[in-house]
Design a protein around this motif. Structure first.
Motif, mmCIF file in Angstrom:
data_model
loop_
_atom_site.group_PDB
_atom_site.id
_atom_site.type_symbol
_atom_site.label_atom_id
_atom_site.label_comp_id
_atom_site.label_asym_id
_atom_site.label_seq_id
_atom_site.Cartn_x
_atom_site.Cartn_y
_atom_site.Cartn_z
ATOM 1 N N THR A 2 48.957 48.146 63.433
ATOM 2 C CA THR A 2 48.435 48.757 64.656
ATOM 3 C C THR A 2 47.861 47.676 65.560
ATOM 4 O OG1 THR A 2 46.261 49.165 63.679
ATOM 5 C CG2 THR A 2 47.876 50.955 63.537
ATOM 6 N N ALA A 20 45.883 48.664 72.697
ATOM 7 C CA ALA A 20 46.562 48.420 73.968
ATOM 8 C C ALA A 20 45.645 47.677 74.918
ATOM 9 C CB ALA A 20 47.010 49.743 74.579
ATOM 10 N N TYR A 55 43.060 52.368 73.320
ATOM 11 C CA TYR A 55 44.081 53.156 72.644
ATOM 12 C C TYR A 55 44.741 52.334 71.544
ATOM 13 C CZ TYR A 55 48.240 56.017 71.987
ATOM 14 O OH TYR A 55 49.236 56.780 71.447
ATOM 15 N N THR A 56 44.745 52.878 70.342
ATOM 16 C CA THR A 56 45.392 52.210 69.209
ATOM 17 C C THR A 56 46.816 52.721 69.078
ATOM 18 O OG1 THR A 56 43.276 52.017 68.070
ATOM 19 C CG2 THR A 56 45.252 51.782 66.731
ATOM 20 N N GLN A 57 47.728 51.797 68.900
ATOM 21 C CA GLN A 57 49.138 52.159 68.757
ATOM 22 C C GLN A 57 49.783 51.288 67.692
ATOM 23 O OE1 GLN A 57 50.272 51.427 72.805
ATOM 24 N NE2 GLN A 57 50.838 49.305 72.420
ATOM 25 N N THR A 87 57.690 49.488 64.516
ATOM 26 C CA THR A 87 58.807 50.273 65.028
ATOM 27 C C THR A 87 60.133 49.688 64.548
ATOM 28 O OG1 THR A 87 57.511 50.897 66.968
ATOM 29 C CG2 THR A 87 59.895 51.149 67.138
#
Length: 87
Positions: free
Chosen positions: A28, A31, A36-38, A44
């Motif tokens: 993770t 951003a 915001y954690t992505q 991916t």
């Protein structure tokens, strides 16, 4: 088969590279300009490679299900061969 085997090999290499980066940095990230954690791009890629590797592995008998199909096919040929020998 050469093309499919090269796809499988390429995606194994991409998977390994992404996995090494995930082991170092995690999967993770936060951003920029927000909290915001992505998931990372590497995560991916790892998921996409897993799907492609699974798809092509079965074509080459590299999954348990594919190996069972090969065994069943081979048993069928043996039975057919013994039937023809009896004629």
């Amino acid at each position: 088969d050469t093309f499919e085997l090269s796809i499988l090999s390429h995606h194994f290499a991409m998977y390994e590279e992404a996995a090494q980066k995930i082991n170092k940095k995690g999967f993770t990230q936060t951003a920029k300009n927000s909290n915001y954690t992505q998931v990372t791009g590497e995560f991916t890629v790892l998921r996409q490679c897993t799907d492609i590797i699974s798809k092509y592995s079965s074509k080459f008998g590299l999954t348990p299900e594919a190996r069972e199909k090969i065994k069943a096919f081979a048993r069928g040929e043996e039975e057919e061969s013994s039937f023809l020998d009896d004629l």
